[in-house]
Write a protein that holds these residues in place. Structure first.
Motif, PDB file in Angstrom:
ATOM      1  N   UNK A 183      19.487  67.185  73.927  1.00  0.00           N
ATOM      2  CA  UNK A 183      19.984  67.595  72.621  1.00  0.00           C
ATOM      3  C   UNK A 183      20.764  68.887  72.702  1.00  0.00           C
ATOM      4  N   UNK A 184      21.363  69.227  71.589  1.00  0.00           N
ATOM      5  CA  UNK A 184      22.175  70.435  71.539  1.00  0.00           C
ATOM      6  C   UNK A 184      21.304  71.664  71.612  1.00  0.00           C
ATOM      7  N   UNK A 185      21.822  72.778  72.120  1.00  0.00           N
ATOM      8  CA  UNK A 185      21.097  74.022  72.118  1.00  0.00           C
ATOM      9  C   UNK A 185      20.676  74.389  70.695  1.00  0.00           C
ATOM     10  N   UNK A 186      19.528  75.028  70.555  1.00  0.00           N
ATOM     11  CA  UNK A 186      19.017  75.313  69.227  1.00  0.00           C
ATOM     12  C   UNK A 186      19.732  76.459  68.539  1.00  0.00           C
ATOM     13  N   UNK A 187      20.399  77.312  69.299  1.00  0.00           N
ATOM     14  CA  UNK A 187      21.087  78.434  68.689  1.00  0.00           C
ATOM     15  C   UNK A 187      22.290  77.958  67.885  1.00  0.00           C
ATOM     16  N   UNK A 188      22.476  78.583  66.719  1.00  0.00           N
ATOM     17  CA  UNK A 188      23.610  78.236  65.869  1.00  0.00           C
ATOM     18  C   UNK A 188      24.301  79.513  65.445  1.00  0.00           C
ATOM     19  N   UNK A 189      25.564  79.402  65.204  1.00  0.00           N
ATOM     20  CA  UNK A 189      26.326  80.561  64.788  1.00  0.00           C
ATOM     21  C   UNK A 189      27.082  80.199  63.521  1.00  0.00           C
ATOM     22  N   UNK A 190      26.624  80.745  62.400  1.00  0.00           N
ATOM     23  CA  UNK A 190      27.221  80.410  61.105  1.00  0.00           C
ATOM     24  C   UNK A 190      28.702  80.740  61.077  1.00  0.00           C
ATOM     25  N   UNK A 191      29.070  81.846  61.710  1.00  0.00           N
ATOM     26  CA  UNK A 191      30.470  82.245  61.727  1.00  0.00           C
ATOM     27  C   UNK A 191      31.355  81.206  62.383  1.00  0.00           C
ATOM     28  N   UNK A 192      30.891  80.626  63.483  1.00  0.00           N
ATOM     29  CA  UNK A 192      31.671  79.601  64.172  1.00  0.00           C
ATOM     30  C   UNK A 192      31.786  78.340  63.327  1.00  0.00           C
ATOM     31  N   UNK A 193      30.717  77.980  62.630  1.00  0.00           N
ATOM     32  CA  UNK A 193      30.756  76.814  61.761  1.00  0.00           C
ATOM     33  C   UNK A 193      31.757  77.025  60.623  1.00  0.00           C
ATOM     34  N   UNK A 194      31.762  78.219  60.065  1.00  0.00           N
ATOM     35  CA  UNK A 194      32.705  78.538  58.995  1.00  0.00           C
ATOM     36  C   UNK A 194      34.137  78.500  59.517  1.00  0.00           C
ATOM     37  N   UNK A 195      34.341  79.067  60.719  1.00  0.00           N
ATOM     38  CA  UNK A 195      35.670  79.062  61.319  1.00  0.00           C
ATOM     39  C   UNK A 195      36.156  77.638  61.555  1.00  0.00           C
ATOM     40  N   UNK A 196      35.280  76.784  62.085  1.00  0.00           N
ATOM     41  CA  UNK A 196      35.652  75.390  62.332  1.00  0.00           C
ATOM     42  C   UNK A 196      36.012  74.697  61.024  1.00  0.00           C
ATOM     43  N   UNK A 198      37.141  76.110  58.293  1.00  0.00           N
ATOM     44  CA  UNK A 198      38.407  76.662  57.816  1.00  0.00           C
ATOM     45  C   UNK A 198      39.600  76.062  58.560  1.00  0.00           C
ATOM     46  N   UNK A 199      39.429  75.838  59.872  1.00  0.00           N
ATOM     47  CA  UNK A 199      40.505  75.220  60.656  1.00  0.00           C
ATOM     48  C   UNK A 199      40.771  73.810  60.149  1.00  0.00           C
ATOM     49  N   UNK A 200      39.698  73.058  59.905  1.00  0.00           N
ATOM     50  CA  UNK A 200      39.853  71.696  59.392  1.00  0.00           C
ATOM     51  C   UNK A 200      40.568  71.705  58.044  1.00  0.00           C
ATOM     52  N   UNK A 201      40.127  72.571  57.132  1.00  0.00           N
ATOM     53  CA  UNK A 201      40.726  72.655  55.801  1.00  0.00           C
ATOM     54  C   UNK A 201      42.206  73.030  55.895  1.00  0.00           C
ATOM     55  N   UNK A 202      42.510  74.012  56.740  1.00  0.00           N
ATOM     56  CA  UNK A 202      43.899  74.448  56.906  1.00  0.00           C
ATOM     57  C   UNK A 202      44.775  73.328  57.446  1.00  0.00           C
ATOM     58  N   UNK A 203      44.273  72.615  58.453  1.00  0.00           N
ATOM     59  CA  UNK A 203      45.050  71.515  59.044  1.00  0.00           C
ATOM     60  C   UNK A 203      45.263  70.388  58.040  1.00  0.00           C
TER      61      UNK A 203
END
Length: 214
Positions: A183-196, A198-203
């Motif tokens: 499974x995926x590593x348990x650590x999460x980074x809210x900032x990276x999720x927000x950035x991703x 935002x990139x999707x929305x912008x595109x």
């Protein structure tokens, strides 16, 4: 279900989903260039089950696409395979070696850059062969057309993959298709999720503007 059978079933499932997404999810961007999120499925398969899964799914789906819905023949098929592998396999190989949050980010980012560079080269060399465009005309479109398109496509693929990876792995783990250790590593980074996001929305907004919708 033994591991070999599970692998075959998983690959077939990924192929089916990828083909359906490719067939129904094509979005016109500019000129004859279209975006579809099928590479996201291939990349998720590679991140979860390894780069060989990405390779198999890419080749199978591109071949079936050539036979069923594509009008670009064997050259277009090869180009599709190269494009998908340059992104999905690059990301999967890096993530396999560095199975952490940073490894996922690095893998997707390097895959994004790799596919942009590879596709600019292939657009120059191969597009004239199956689109019937003079090479000089294709060369003139590299920076104003192909570069922005490949950046847009790679950005969407990387961001959507990053956003979907943990939910997909969690669901697969609960269904027994992925072991806990995979499974995926348990650590999460809210900032990276927000950035991703935002990139999707912008595109998406950019694609809508190019098509005169907004």
């Amino acid at each position: 279900m033994n591991s070999r059978t599970k692998k075959i079933v998983t690959t077939a499932m990924l192929c089916a989903i990828t083909y359906v997404v490719m067939a129904v999810g094509r979005i016109p961007v500019v000129l004859f260039l279209k975006y579809d999120p099928s590479d996201v499925i291939v990349t998720l398969g590679g991140l979860i089950w390894g780069p060989m899964t990405s390779c198999l799914v890419s080749v199978i789906v591109a071949t079936v696409e050539m036979i069923t819905v594509s009008d670009t023949g064997i050259i277009g098929c090869i180009m599709n395979i190269v494009q998908t592998l340059s992104f999905a396999c690059t990301a999967a190989v890096i993530y396999k070696k560095k199975h952490t949050l940073s490894g996922a980010v690095i893998g997707l980012s390097v895959g994004w850059l790799t596919t942009v560079v590879v596709m600019l080269l292939w657009n120059y060399l191969v597009t004239p062969l199956y689109m019937g465009y003079p090479r000089e005309a294709v060369a003139e479109m590299l920076l104003p057309v192909f570069l922005p398109f490949n950046l847009l496509k790679g950005g969407l693929n990387a961001s959507i993959t990053f956003l979907l990876y943990r939910p997909v792995v969690t669901a697969l783990r609960k269904s027994g298709y992925v072991m806990t250790s995979e499974s995926a590593p348990k650590s999460r980074h809210t900032g990276l999720l927000i950035l991703a996001a935002l990139i999707v929305i912008t595109c998406v907004l950019f694609i809508l503007s190019l098509n005169g919708i907004i």
